[in-house]
Design an enzyme around this catalytic site. Structure first.
Site, PDB file in Angstrom:
ATOM      1  CG  ASP A 224      -3.513  -0.491  -6.656  1.00 57.57           C
ATOM      2  OD1 ASP A 224      -2.248  -0.733  -6.090  1.00 57.57           O
ATOM      3  OD2 ASP A 224      -4.571  -0.420  -5.742  1.00 57.57           O
TER       4      ASP A 224
ATOM      5  CD  GLU B  48       1.365  -6.057  -6.570  1.00 60.36           C
ATOM      6  OE1 GLU B  48       1.602  -5.072  -6.334  1.00 60.36           O
ATOM      7  OE2 GLU B  48       0.168  -6.632  -6.727  1.00 60.36           O
TER       8      GLU B  48
ATOM      9  CG  ASP C  38      -1.218  -1.059   0.213  1.00 61.78           C
ATOM     10  OD1 ASP C  38      -1.116  -0.017  -0.265  1.00 61.78           O
ATOM     11  OD2 ASP C  38      -1.902  -2.126  -0.069  1.00 61.78           O
TER      12      ASP C  38
END
Length: 795
Positions: A401, A404, A469
């Site tokens: 997670d 990026e 999300d």
């Protein structure tokens, strides 16, 4: 040939007014599989990987060649390349792509089998802050690509930032998301891949002047032009270039229990017990960040079970395995200064640095943090050890997670370069690290790696991406088919969404059910959400739970069909979800269409994306008839129909002439051995010959197909006159044991009771329904032997 060259010359001449007039041709040299073209400001190298893949690189005068590609793994093949130099141009020809280099004004143009593909416009140029590569495109092209965005299928007109960044709570529009890929695909059936990692922009004709521009801060001036006879060929060629996705473990096609998050070992086990008590299938549970700390903030980087909440993690994993449930753990690349491992991280020198060589620290939502330098040997090996230790506990999947990376200031330095140079490939290389770690612990076991960010070619590390999300609203649901279809085009075929939506405390059972029904026909089935509204069906209302259970059971029933899609993807790169223009590449009405899509070759799906929707308008692809999955009603292809919706399912149709293998739903994908195979076939007078193949193996072993530990079931139908014949046989790898299967075979659209049914020349009993117009015959089949079923139909 003369006519063809004249056509090329005229077309190139028509484009000359827009070329870079300052670039002057000097000379050309032939090299292996290509050309080296010297101009006044540098050198172009054009190299053919295959007749369908051409790579063009520009090296400006005074610069040195950049490091190897992060995306490309294919080695150029030795192919027949013909080069002709003439007064005005140079021609490079293969039996696929044809390239012209016009000398004055300088220009490179690409053709495929007599059809113009694309031409450089200004080509490479360096501006004040950005380096650019510019192309001329035609006025009517629809453009796809750029990674995961919510912009509509046609992304032309946008200047897309190439900087992976999460968008919390997005709905129908998102300019920038977690996967920003330097890829453009055109409705004219070609792809351009810009083979460079640093951040930048992809301008898809935002100024409405028929210009495609790649812009970057630095790096390689390299791109590949990829073509093919069909969309399937283009994706196959691109995934040859950047790597095929290895097969996932079979359990990855099952249902996941997931939320943000499970706070204790007790809660984890009680949740799975609730699934088993309700007889709702489940194959995995995902533990969010509470596994290493009681609080959201301050604990990231601990990367070890919190023993107050999880007193015996090894026993927990063992207990879950006894219930046929896999354990997946979230991990992040951030190391908070409040983490229990901060001092260790500093001491072992595993962190990225600031401008004076100290561990870089900065603030973000979870606290004051550093980030692991996965490009340094110390950082890479330390992080690998974490994954290996968890794998040895029995953990069989990892979730990466915030990769990026979510927050990464430009001043941070990695061993491989600046933050802006590695930002877009950090998730890609992190996936590689996890993939290697998993295989180093268990070389024969297929890894499972869920990642929120990646790059071109990340599929070769088994990456399973998701769409971030998304808001828990109808708007959030509406963007999901587009995102998944686009990413499948770009090689990342397992793009999926948090089923039910992630962000916001929206308790909407209709939305939840429709999202889960859509999930039956997306690559990964994973309800997930913030914990203020339950994501698991076992904790929803009785009605929502029952409808969700039906959807999940259908997902499990389709396991043989879905597993074959996984195999096809591993061999050809073909996405599991496919836009309808794959079916009709010359139909412009489908270029921006995502209301319905193909799940594999033979299942047409039209998700319900609006509240209270009582009917759905669907285009049925031509060249086929389509059977309603629930009723077997036949719809002719090439038409648009409005049909009423049903509460218990979304509109789903089966291609005429398709074989669909199914199983009786089990509580786990691990319980499928020796189950009866429920095979259905949609008979239609227009289909005189049909053949399908379905792959099977043990569901867990790496490279089972390559090691010949597999079986492919072949089903063929032949219809002539009043005779309908089916031939079954199997290709069995030498390391696979052929077994006997009980076959329950349903043939739809038989208007009258047949005169007889024969199996291997002997008449057999069968069931025929005049109401349903179907026939069912049940028989044993030892897959080491061929079997023939014949029907004599009545007029």
């Amino acid at each position: 040939m003369k006519h063809y060259i004249t056509y090329i010359f005229l077309l190139v001449t028509a484009l000359l007014t827009s070329q870079n007039a300052d670039r002057k041709f000097i000379s050309v040299n032939e090299i292996s599989n290509g050309l080296e073209v010297h101009v006044n400001d540098g050198v172009y190298t054009i190299q053919m990987y295959t007749p369908e893949i051409a790579e063009t690189s520009f090296l400006p005068t005074g610069e040195t060649a950049m490091a190897a590609s992060h995306a490309v793994v294919l080695e150029p093949n030795a192919i027949n390349v013909q080069v002709t130099e003439r007064a005005e141009d140079i021609l490079l020809k293969t039996n696929g792509l044809y390239i012209t280099i016009t000398k004055s004004p300088f220009q490179i143009s690409y053709y495929y089998k007599d059809k113009h593909v694309i031409s450089e416009k200004a080509g490479y140029a360096k501006n004040d802050s950005l380096e650019t590569i510019q192309f001329e495109i035609s006025k009517d092209e629809v453009l796809y690509g750029g990674g995961a965005r919510a912009l509509g299928m046609n992304r032309r007109g946008h200047r897309l930032q190439l900087y992976n960044r999460a968008h919390y709570g997005y709905e129908t529009h998102s300019e920038l998301m977690n996967f920003t890929l330097p890829i453009v695909m055109s409705s004219n059936q070609y792809m351009v891949h810009f083979d460079n990692a640093p951040i930048g922009f992809l301008d898809l004709d935002s100024k409405d002047d028929n210009t495609l521009t790649y812009e970057t801060i630095s790096g390689r001036k390299t791109y590949q032009v990829i073509v093919g006879e069909s969309w399937y060929d283009i994706v196959d060629n691109y995934t040859d270039l950047t790597g095929k996705q290895p097969m996932l473990p079979r359990w990855a096609l099952g249902n996941f229990s997931s939320r943000f998050g499970y706070h204790s070992q007790k809660e984890v086990l009680e949740t799975i017990d609730a699934f088993r008590a309700e007889e709702i299938p489940v194959d995995a549970i995902i533990l969010d960040l509470y596994w290493f700390g009681k609080d959201i903030k301050g604990t990231m980087g601990n990367l070890a079970f919190d023993r107050d909440s999880f007193p015996n993690p090894q026993q927990m994993v063992k207990d879950l395995k006894s219930k046929n449930v896999e354990t997946i753990l979230i991990t992040e690349p951030f190391m908070l200064t409040t983490s229990k491992r901060w001092d260790e991280a500093v001491e072992k020198d595993i962190l990225a640095k600031d401008t004076i060589g100290n561990p870089a620290t900065y603030d973000f939502y979870f606290g004051n943090t550093g980030i692991i330098d996965i490009y340094s040997n110390t950082g890479k090996q330390w992080f690998k050890t974490i994954y290996k230790d968890l794998a040895q506990l029995g953990v069989n999947g990892f979730w990466g997670d915030l990769g990026e990376p979510e927050v990464l200031p430009s001043w941070v330095k990695f061993e491989a370069g600046t933050a802006d140079e590695v930002h877009n490939i950090y998730g890609h290389d992190w996936a590689k690290l996890v993939y290697e770690s998993s295989l180093e612990v268990s070389p024969d076991k297929r890894p499972f790696i869920l990642m929120r960010a990646g790059y071109s070619g990340s599929q070769r590390y088994g990456m399973v991406p998701w769409s971030g999300d998304v808001n828990r609203t109808w708007g959030g649901l509406q963007s999901q088919p587009e995102i998944a279809l686009q990413m499948g085009l770009q090689g990342l075929a397992y793009m999926h969404s948090d089923l039910g939506g992630f962000a916001g405390a929206n308790l909407d059972d209709e939305l939840y059910v429709r999202w889960l029904q859509y999930g039956v026909f997306q690559p990964i089935y994973r309800p997930h959400a913030q914990e203020d509204v339950a994501s698991e069906p076992v904790f929803r209302s009785e009605k929502a739970k029952e409808l969700a259970k039906q959807a999940i059971e259908l997902r499990y029933a389709l396991l043989p069909y879905n597993y074959n899609l996984m195999f096809q993807n591993s061999q050809t790169g073909t996405p599991l979800m496919r836009p309808l223009f794959f079916e009709e590449p010359n139909n412009p009405d489908l270029y921006a269409y995502s209301d319905a899509y193909l799940w594999g070759k033979d299942i047409l799906v039209a998700p319900i994306l609006k509240a209270g929707q009582k009917e759905q308008t669907i285009y049925f692809p031509k060249h086929s008839a389509w059977f309603d999955f629930d009723t077997a009603e036949v719809f002719e292809g090439g038409q648009t129909k409005t049909i009423p919706t049903k509460e218990q399912s979304i509109p789903t149709f089966i291609r005429a002439g398709a074989f669909i293998p199914m199983l009786r739903p089990q509580q786990s994908t691990k319980l499928v051995e020796n189950q009866t195979l429920y095979l259905s076939y949609g008979h239609h007078n227009s289909v005189t010959q049909s053949r399908r193949e379905f792959y099977n193996d043990d569901g867990k072993t790496v490279a089972a197909y390559e090691n010949r530990n597999y079986q492919i079931l072949n089903f063929e139908a032949t219809y002539k006159g009043r005779n309908l014949q089916f031939d079954f046989d199997a290709e069995t790898g030498k390391m696979f044991t052929a077994k006997s299967r009980s076959i329950d075979f349903t043939i739809h659209n038989i208007s009258k009771r047949p005169k007889y049914v024969k199996i291997d020349g002997k008449k057999v009993e069968f069931f025929y329904s005049e109401v349903l117009k179907n026939l069912i015959v049940t028989f044993p089949w030892h897959t080491s032997e061929a079997k023939t079923i014949k029907l004599k139909l009545k007029n």
